[in-house]
Design a protein around this motif. Sequence first.
Motif, PDB file in Angstrom:
ATOM      1  N   GLU A 134     -20.985  36.833  39.099  1.00 14.71           N
ATOM      2  CA  GLU A 134     -20.534  38.256  39.200  1.00 14.71           C
ATOM      3  C   GLU A 134     -19.285  38.665  40.085  1.00 14.71           C
ATOM      4  N   LEU A 135     -19.127  37.829  40.995  1.00 13.84           N
ATOM      5  CA  LEU A 135     -17.893  38.127  41.766  1.00 13.84           C
ATOM      6  C   LEU A 135     -16.611  37.524  41.031  1.00 13.84           C
ATOM      7  N   ALA A 136     -16.830  36.656  40.080  1.00 20.01           N
ATOM      8  CA  ALA A 136     -15.893  36.122  39.530  1.00 20.01           C
ATOM      9  C   ALA A 136     -15.124  37.199  38.587  1.00 20.01           C
ATOM     10  N   ARG A 137     -15.761  38.156  38.120  1.00 17.81           N
ATOM     11  CA  ARG A 137     -15.228  39.428  37.590  1.00 17.81           C
ATOM     12  C   ARG A 137     -14.732  40.500  38.220  1.00 17.81           C
ATOM     13  N   SER A 138     -14.937  40.335  39.594  1.00 14.68           N
ATOM     14  CA  SER A 138     -14.492  41.383  40.443  1.00 14.68           C
ATOM     15  C   SER A 138     -13.040  41.565  40.545  1.00 14.68           C
ATOM     16  N   ASP A 139     -12.594  42.879  40.637  1.00 13.34           N
ATOM     17  CA  ASP A 139     -11.243  43.142  41.108  1.00 13.34           C
ATOM     18  C   ASP A 139     -11.100  43.519  42.423  1.00 13.34           C
ATOM     19  N   GLN A 140     -11.976  43.500  43.160  1.00 13.29           N
ATOM     20  CA  GLN A 140     -11.928  43.548  44.716  1.00 13.29           C
ATOM     21  C   GLN A 140     -11.617  42.407  45.348  1.00 13.29           C
ATOM     22  N   TRP A 141     -10.341  41.886  45.166  1.00 10.96           N
ATOM     23  CA  TRP A 141      -9.673  40.745  45.549  1.00 10.96           C
ATOM     24  C   TRP A 141     -10.126  40.191  46.856  1.00 10.96           C
ATOM     25  N   LYS A 182      -8.175  32.203  39.525  1.00  7.44           N
ATOM     26  CA  LYS A 182      -7.263  32.043  38.549  1.00  7.44           C
ATOM     27  C   LYS A 182      -6.750  33.695  38.211  1.00  7.44           C
ATOM     28  N   ARG A 183      -7.715  34.271  38.173  1.00  7.44           N
ATOM     29  CA  ARG A 183      -7.667  36.046  37.783  1.00  7.44           C
ATOM     30  C   ARG A 183      -7.071  36.582  38.864  1.00  7.44           C
ATOM     31  N   LYS A 185      -4.781  34.954  41.122  1.00  7.88           N
ATOM     32  CA  LYS A 185      -3.427  34.380  41.125  1.00  7.88           C
ATOM     33  C   LYS A 185      -2.781  35.174  40.026  1.00  7.88           C
ATOM     34  N   GLN A 186      -3.210  35.595  38.740  1.00  3.35           N
ATOM     35  CA  GLN A 186      -2.628  35.958  37.945  1.00  3.35           C
ATOM     36  C   GLN A 186      -2.123  37.643  38.095  1.00  3.35           C
ATOM     37  N   HIS A 187      -3.317  38.171  38.842  1.00  3.97           N
ATOM     38  CA  HIS A 187      -3.143  39.473  39.214  1.00  3.97           C
ATOM     39  C   HIS A 187      -2.020  39.803  40.224  1.00  3.97           C
ATOM     40  N   PHE A 188      -1.925  38.891  41.242  1.00  5.67           N
ATOM     41  CA  PHE A 188      -0.822  39.144  42.308  1.00  5.67           C
ATOM     42  C   PHE A 188       0.622  38.639  41.812  1.00  5.67           C
ATOM     43  N   ALA A 189       0.635  37.729  40.662  1.00  7.33           N
ATOM     44  CA  ALA A 189       1.644  37.353  40.067  1.00  7.33           C
ATOM     45  C   ALA A 189       2.398  38.397  39.336  1.00  7.33           C
ATOM     46  N   GLN A 190       1.600  39.260  38.412  1.00  4.91           N
ATOM     47  CA  GLN A 190       1.794  40.393  37.942  1.00  4.91           C
ATOM     48  C   GLN A 190       2.176  41.559  38.870  1.00  4.91           C
ATOM     49  N   LEU A 191       1.503  41.592  39.888  1.00  2.04           N
ATOM     50  CA  LEU A 191       1.715  42.511  40.975  1.00  2.04           C
ATOM     51  C   LEU A 191       3.273  42.435  41.541  1.00  2.04           C
ATOM     52  N   ASP A 192       3.654  40.968  41.833  1.00  3.11           N
ATOM     53  CA  ASP A 192       4.814  40.776  42.206  1.00  3.11           C
ATOM     54  C   ASP A 192       5.914  40.906  41.392  1.00  3.11           C
ATOM     55  N   ALA A 193       5.581  40.818  39.916  1.00  2.00           N
ATOM     56  CA  ALA A 193       6.550  41.112  39.094  1.00  2.00           C
ATOM     57  C   ALA A 193       6.786  42.754  38.987  1.00  2.00           C
ATOM     58  N   GLN A 194       5.855  43.347  39.215  1.00  2.00           N
ATOM     59  CA  GLN A 194       5.993  44.817  39.187  1.00  2.00           C
ATOM     60  C   GLN A 194       6.835  45.505  40.247  1.00  2.00           C
ATOM     61  N   ARG A 195       6.455  44.787  41.714  1.00  2.00           N
ATOM     62  CA  ARG A 195       7.090  45.247  42.667  1.00  2.00           C
ATOM     63  C   ARG A 195       8.397  44.694  42.611  1.00  2.00           C
ATOM     64  N   GLU A 196       8.922  43.610  42.164  1.00  2.00           N
ATOM     65  CA  GLU A 196      10.373  43.293  41.849  1.00  2.00           C
ATOM     66  C   GLU A 196      10.908  44.480  41.108  1.00  2.00           C
ATOM     67  N   GLU A 197      10.420  44.688  40.124  1.00  2.00           N
ATOM     68  CA  GLU A 197      10.803  45.737  38.966  1.00  2.00           C
ATOM     69  C   GLU A 197      10.997  47.079  39.930  1.00  2.00           C
ATOM     70  N   ALA A 198      10.087  47.403  40.614  1.00  2.00           N
ATOM     71  CA  ALA A 198       9.994  48.680  41.314  1.00  2.00           C
ATOM     72  C   ALA A 198      11.349  48.635  42.657  1.00  2.00           C
ATOM     73  N   ARG A 199      11.529  47.599  43.304  1.00  2.00           N
ATOM     74  CA  ARG A 199      12.493  47.282  43.720  1.00  2.00           C
ATOM     75  C   ARG A 199      13.994  47.385  43.205  1.00  2.00           C
ATOM     76  N   ARG A 200      14.096  46.816  42.153  1.00  2.04           N
ATOM     77  CA  ARG A 200      15.364  47.044  41.437  1.00  2.04           C
ATOM     78  C   ARG A 200      15.474  48.440  41.000  1.00  2.04           C
ATOM     79  N   THR A 201      14.457  49.215  40.639  1.00  3.21           N
ATOM     80  CA  THR A 201      14.499  50.626  40.267  1.00  3.21           C
ATOM     81  C   THR A 201      14.955  51.443  41.376  1.00  3.21           C
TER      82      THR A 201
END
Length: 409
Positions: A134-141, A182-183, A185-201
């Motif tokens: 059940e926790l494997a599907r959670s977004d409460q990292w 794995k989820r 890691k993917q979430h924080f990788a995406q978050l890092d990409a979003q934050r990098e885009e936010a930094r450039r903006t």
Amino acid sequence: MSSDPWGRVDETGTVYVRTADGERVVGSWQAGSPEEALAYFERKYEGLVVEIGLLEKRVKTTDLSSKDALAAIEHLREQVDAHHAVGDLDALRARLDKLVELVDKRREERKAQRAKQSDEARHAKEALVAEAEELARSDQWRAAGERLRALVDTWKGLPRLDRKSDDELWHRFSHARSAFSKRRKQHFAQLDAQREEARRTKERLVAEAESLSNSTDWGPTAARYRDLMTEWKAAGRAQREHEEDLWNRFRGAQDVFFAARSSVFAERDAEQAENLKLKEELAGEAEKLLPITDLKASRAAFRAINERWEAIGHVPRDARPKVEGRMHAVERALQEAEEAEWRRTNPEARARAAGLTGQLQAAVDKLKGQIEQARAQGNTARAEKLERELEGRQALLDQALKGLQEFGG
């Protein structure tokens, strides 16, 4: 010959022990008296009693394994069956038999306890697996990650099941943890990409904000800063190490602009407040012309007042309608007096009215052209001044046209 209830010594020194199956030879004694022989073998019996007692205590009070307990019982039984002691050997055998029964009972109890513990451990591990899946599907990292680590500690504290069952449950448990990792890691990788885009903006927004900080084009620049703030909020957060510095630069640029604008506006507000005071005094002076008894003198006085009025700059926007309304009221009174005067004049007044109307119309048209020119040149202040003059001339024209119509009637 010497004897006691459980044994005897014959003339040859042979020692016997009495059992339910008859006498058994214990041994031969040649070193002393028969009493000493019985006493020696009775002490050996007492030694067996002590050993059996100790074994009974160990079986009852310790976690001695069934295997070790039965081996100890068998060792003592061999000593009893060897008949090398004088005493109630049958009672010792009975005690050993009961001890075997106790060991068997304890073994069954332990077996049942192990089965119960194994069943409880199975249920506990199945519950851990279900929660982990059940926790494997959670977004409460954070919370889910901490809970999964706690589940691992709980798992380690539980007994092992049979290899097949334990391996199957552990595989599911481990797979759930891996899926969550794995989820995450993917979430924080995406978050890092979003934050990098936010930094450039935000760096782009900061650069524009800093380029506008010295602008004196107050209205458009303030509007642009509002747009930049909307874009800033929509960009999301940059990395923590960049966000605060970017915000301080962005906010600092705005502060420079708005502080300068506030300073200018404060000076303008003070000037306009003084202008309002002067115009209120002039409006009061014009109101003293009412009621109009000498049209010519009143007109001249009002014209002089109006010239002083026009020389004064802007007043606060919210105060303008009231103070200008006072002047317009005096102006309307003059117009009404003029109309009454016209009505008292000879027929030539019509010609004069027509001429005045033409003059006023020409003045109105001229003012409209000047207003359009001022607007085209971006001279807002001149356009507003001309518009106020146009309002007065238009009112006069309207009154002149009305008077001309009356002459025509």
